[in-house]
Motif scaffolding. Structure first.
Motif, PDB file in Angstrom:
ATOM      1  N   VAL A 104      47.312  40.229  83.330  1.00 40.21           N
ATOM      2  CA  VAL A 104      46.739  39.613  84.534  1.00 40.21           C
ATOM      3  C   VAL A 104      47.613  39.919  85.748  1.00 40.21           C
ATOM      4  N   LEU A 105      48.917  39.785  85.569  1.00 39.96           N
ATOM      5  CA  LEU A 105      49.855  39.946  86.686  1.00 39.96           C
ATOM      6  C   LEU A 105      49.853  41.380  87.219  1.00 39.96           C
ATOM      7  N   ASN A 106      49.581  42.327  86.338  1.00 39.98           N
ATOM      8  CA  ASN A 106      49.551  43.740  86.747  1.00 39.98           C
ATOM      9  C   ASN A 106      48.532  44.027  87.839  1.00 39.98           C
ATOM     10  N   GLN A 107      47.527  43.160  87.937  1.00 37.28           N
ATOM     11  CA  GLN A 107      46.463  43.380  88.915  1.00 37.28           C
ATOM     12  C   GLN A 107      46.800  42.796  90.288  1.00 37.28           C
ATOM     13  N   MET A 108      47.953  42.135  90.393  1.00 38.94           N
ATOM     14  CA  MET A 108      48.203  41.349  91.606  1.00 38.94           C
ATOM     15  C   MET A 108      49.171  42.038  92.560  1.00 38.94           C
ATOM     16  N   GLU A 129      51.087  38.159  96.631  1.00 37.76           N
ATOM     17  CA  GLU A 129      50.224  37.329  95.794  1.00 37.76           C
ATOM     18  C   GLU A 129      51.043  36.809  94.597  1.00 37.76           C
ATOM     19  N   LEU A 130      51.861  37.707  94.032  1.00 41.21           N
ATOM     20  CA  LEU A 130      52.710  37.307  92.910  1.00 41.21           C
ATOM     21  C   LEU A 130      53.746  36.282  93.345  1.00 41.21           C
ATOM     22  N   GLN A 131      54.353  36.536  94.501  1.00 44.03           N
ATOM     23  CA  GLN A 131      55.351  35.583  94.983  1.00 44.03           C
ATOM     24  C   GLN A 131      54.730  34.207  95.155  1.00 44.03           C
ATOM     25  N   VAL A 132      53.522  34.199  95.680  1.00 46.25           N
ATOM     26  CA  VAL A 132      52.873  32.916  95.926  1.00 46.25           C
ATOM     27  C   VAL A 132      52.434  32.270  94.613  1.00 46.25           C
ATOM     28  N   LEU A 133      52.025  33.093  93.647  1.00 52.20           N
ATOM     29  CA  LEU A 133      51.700  32.556  92.329  1.00 52.20           C
ATOM     30  C   LEU A 133      52.901  31.780  91.779  1.00 52.20           C
ATOM     31  N   TYR A 134      54.067  32.412  91.822  1.00 53.49           N
ATOM     32  CA  TYR A 134      55.246  31.735  91.288  1.00 53.49           C
ATOM     33  C   TYR A 134      55.673  30.574  92.183  1.00 53.49           C
ATOM     34  N   ALA A 135      55.454  30.732  93.489  1.00 55.30           N
ATOM     35  CA  ALA A 135      55.749  29.614  94.390  1.00 55.30           C
ATOM     36  C   ALA A 135      54.912  28.398  93.995  1.00 55.30           C
ATOM     37  N   THR A 178      56.467  24.861  80.290  1.00 55.13           N
ATOM     38  CA  THR A 178      56.829  26.278  80.454  1.00 55.13           C
ATOM     39  C   THR A 178      55.642  27.210  80.671  1.00 55.13           C
ATOM     40  N   ASN A 179      54.440  26.660  80.712  1.00 51.14           N
ATOM     41  CA  ASN A 179      53.300  27.560  80.925  1.00 51.14           C
ATOM     42  C   ASN A 179      52.139  26.865  81.618  1.00 51.14           C
ATOM     43  N   ASP A 180      52.437  26.038  82.604  1.00 50.99           N
ATOM     44  CA  ASP A 180      51.322  25.395  83.301  1.00 50.99           C
ATOM     45  C   ASP A 180      50.899  26.262  84.492  1.00 50.99           C
ATOM     46  N   PHE A 181      50.178  27.317  84.170  1.00 54.32           N
ATOM     47  CA  PHE A 181      49.620  28.195  85.198  1.00 54.32           C
ATOM     48  C   PHE A 181      48.113  27.954  85.325  1.00 54.32           C
ATOM     49  N   VAL A 204      45.035  31.405  88.966  1.00 56.05           N
ATOM     50  CA  VAL A 204      44.417  32.713  89.232  1.00 56.05           C
ATOM     51  C   VAL A 204      42.923  32.628  88.923  1.00 56.05           C
ATOM     52  N   PRO A 205      42.140  33.545  89.496  1.00 60.93           N
ATOM     53  CA  PRO A 205      40.690  33.511  89.262  1.00 60.93           C
ATOM     54  C   PRO A 205      40.360  33.596  87.771  1.00 60.93           C
ATOM     55  N   GLY A 206      39.339  32.843  87.366  1.00 60.26           N
ATOM     56  CA  GLY A 206      38.923  32.838  85.962  1.00 60.26           C
ATOM     57  C   GLY A 206      39.925  32.136  85.064  1.00 60.26           C
ATOM     58  N   ASP A 207      40.911  31.493  85.680  1.00 58.46           N
ATOM     59  CA  ASP A 207      41.949  30.764  84.930  1.00 58.46           C
ATOM     60  C   ASP A 207      42.571  31.637  83.842  1.00 58.46           C
ATOM     61  N   ALA A 208      42.779  32.909  84.194  1.00 59.50           N
ATOM     62  CA  ALA A 208      43.212  33.895  83.198  1.00 59.50           C
ATOM     63  C   ALA A 208      44.657  33.730  82.758  1.00 59.50           C
ATOM     64  N   LEU A 209      45.388  32.806  83.388  1.00 60.43           N
ATOM     65  CA  LEU A 209      46.773  32.558  82.962  1.00 60.43           C
ATOM     66  C   LEU A 209      46.938  31.192  82.298  1.00 60.43           C
TER      67      LEU A 209
END
Lengths: 429, 429
Positions: free
Chosen positions: A153-157, A161-167, A364-367, A371-376
């Motif tokens: 999933v992350l490869n597409q970002m 966008e990635l920085q904000v995902l982790y933020a 440790t994995n509340d993502f 992301v769209p489609g809740d893919a994480l």
């Protein structure tokens, strides 16, 4: 820029997800030593089980990449510093927790082969061999699958966008920590290795818990992180012990005795806070009713399935019945926890007994929702012993959605352990 | 770790906030060249003005640290690469925007001395000397004060608390960007240098805007960031030009003419998108009514005070009155913008004229509500020309809360420019 480091990094063929044999849960090493001592010749098969069938793992994860990661794990061996830490560190207040014969074996260990095959949109991933070797596959195999699925999933970002995902994910974890701060006398540990978003993310979460909660954060189940961050390694024992002991039982009488045999062996090896009963493998109520009195003297009970408040009350009632003082006991909650549930259980049981929490996936994995489609979003992936010396294993649990094994064996176990109707609880993670 | 870099970093005596003479707004350089050409010998005084009196700057910022930062700025000179970029880059589609004589002067420039004194809980910070030199203090002085005030708060925070602070701020900026994405044909630039949280933060925000908005993000006013990130440098002219020209006027007739003299000089130097009128220094309505016809031929108007929708409508009506087609004109909004206001103005004026936005403080310093006591919230700090050749300057603006100058001079200017009652608008940032 450090040019040499960058050039050196070019030499990596892959970005390895698991880079250490002790990037695993502490209880695995405790159980491994116990198995190494008590049942070293048992032949077992462990198998990946994706309880979340709607997640098409084989579509999401490239088979070649998965093989590369698993092959990399097979190349790992215990490093000198890791060995020194295991031999020299204090665990649960005790020095030399790991005996010399076990450490010498562990220092030579490489993990045994794996069998990987695509079946429809899922992977069949199994490990066969001697129990103490095969059992060490469970945690790294799960961590690799969870992280590869995330990477796809992350490869597409984009970079920001990635920085904000982790933020966003960091903010979420921190807000949970801020909420947990309000709980007086909290005692909570990280149990999130197996279904973590990634190693670096787990490492971040552990450090944030340490800074944000201070002494209320009691440590991490992850040995590598405990070593690197100089924290306590936390964990006791798991279902695989009674499941394999039960599968090895020659008849129904031996089967009925198997869960107590496990704890009998454990009793000889460990004391204090390591004497924690995990009673739900074949139904908590029956297990406690039929338990020998010496078990009531143990320090605590871990609640890992069913309704946790019900299970905790059963434990408290059982201690009273056996003449024990619940206020001197400990209940460890470790199933499907998040802040609201932690607060609720704390409110309900604080003062009645000591309580602590082993917080896993939703630390440790509340993502979820990021992301769209809740893919994480995390999902329910396990890797379990499915047979021992050719006999299938069975787990009943206090939640039929967590049960496993062949149907006829499940019926036999229910009969032997006197398990009646069970309440279904949805397994989210 | 790169050992050499770490050792080299030990040699820094301070962590400099402004590290480049072109870490400033592009319009400062355009105006500087204009002043260098047209009024090089004017002696001016610039002074810090904290419009947010409730922020006790002298209590929050250590005087020694402030001096260190200001002294560091005085040690800066244009680097070879910066000079090459200013000489070789295309600005607003034009090569050699900066003439050789100006560049030769700029290459030799060091900023003149400053005067700093504590007065109660505020600092008196003034700069005196020749206009083209002194004017370049404005932006770095503001940036230093904003960032030192932030650092005093950040110094109290833990490592993960800091990470989460930035995680929250990043998430907020990104959510703004996501909201802006929904606006069709958006045209927006970063104008946030002077009141930014920090250089690194502005740099992050600019890059996030670039990734998140694509071509709708037209560039940044910050020359150093535009250079490093290969973006357009954006900006035209500011109030300081009419304010100083007006102060130099020998009588009321010359005063009435001063704002047009400024644009006359500008007209000779610039064309196209650099011909943007900033009409509000002494009241927008009077300025436009009395403007010569050649000004109606300019490309656009920047709206920087008062109610922006009212001011934009005045501009559109004025163009129509002068026989110009507003749909071929541009209005640039640059006062107190945030997402809701941008959307509202876009909805109101899209189709009527081209509009674009110069987004400042609430892009690069929206840390509102992120720490206790809101100690990182931006506030209204300016650094203005207060006198020219011994005469006080005056600004009326379209908002009496933004007016400045001695009371008798304000009355005189109001009379000369025919400014009546004005609507007060709260100045937040």
């Amino acid at each position: 820029m450090d040019i040499a480091t960058r050039v050196y990094n070019h030499k990596w063929k892959i970005d390895p997800i698991v880079r250490s044999l002790i990037d695993t849960d502490f209880y695995k090493l405790l159980m491994c030593q116990s198995v190494f001592r008590n049942k070293p010749d048992t032949q077992v098969t462990f198998s990946l089980i994706n309880r979340s069938k709607h997640i098409p793992l084989a579509d999401l994860i490239d088979e070649g990449e998965l093989r590369e990661q698993l092959d990399h794990i097979r190349s790992l061996s215990l490093s000198r510093g890791e060995s020194t830490w295991l031999r020299g560190n204090t665990f649960y207040g005790k020095r030399q927790m790991f005996r010399s014969d076990f450490m010498e074996w562990f220092e030579k260990l490489r993990l045994p082969p794996y069998h990987l095959e695509r079946k429809g949109d899922q992977y069949e991933l199994t490990f066969e061999g001697s129990w103490p070797e095969v059992m060490l596959w469970e945690i790294p195999a799960l961590a690799v699958l969870m992280e590869l699925r995330g990477r796809a999933v992350l490869n597409q970002m984009g970079r920001f966008e990635l920085q904000v995902l982790y933020a966003r994910a960091m903010t979420r974890v921190w807000e949970k920590i801020e909420a947990l701060r309000e709980i007086p006398d909290l005692s909570i540990a990280d149990f999130g290795t197996r279904r973590r978003h990634s190693y670096l993310w787990q490492d971040w979460c552990v450090q944030a818990m340490h800074e944000g909660l201070g002494s209320a954060f009691t440590g991490t189940s992850n040995c590598r992180i405990a070593m690197m961050r100089e924290l306590e390694a936390i964990g006791t024992n798991a279902h695989e012990l009674p499941m394999v002991y039960a599968a090895l039982a020659k008849d129904d009488a031996a089967l009925a005795q198997a869960p107590y045999d496990v704890l009998h062996d454990w009793h000889e090896e460990h004391e204090g806070n390591l004497r924690i009963i995990l009673p739900d493998t074949y139904g908590t109520e029956g297990f406690l009713q039929n338990a020998p009195d010496w078990l009531a003297g143990w320090t605590g009970i871990r609640v890992d399935s069913g309704d946790p408040a019900t299970a905790a009350q059963i434990a408290i009632d059982w201690w009273k019945e056996r003449g024990e003082d619940p206020s001197e006991k400990r209940i460890i909650f470790s199933d499907g926890l998040d802040v609201a549930k932690i607060k609720e259980l704390h409110t309900k049981f604080a003062g009645k007994t000591s309580i602590s929490f082993g917080w896993g996936t939703l630390l440790t994995n509340d993502f979820r929702g990021l992301v769209p489609g809740d893919a994480l979003a995390p999902f329910s992936l396990v890797c379990k012993a499915v047979s021992a010396n050719g006999q299938p294993t069975v787990k009943l649990s206090d939640n039929p959605n967590k049960a496993m094994g062949p149907a006829d064996q499940i019926e036999r176990y229910k009969r032997v352990f006197g398990v009646g109707a069970q309440e279904e609880v949805e397994v989210v993670v």
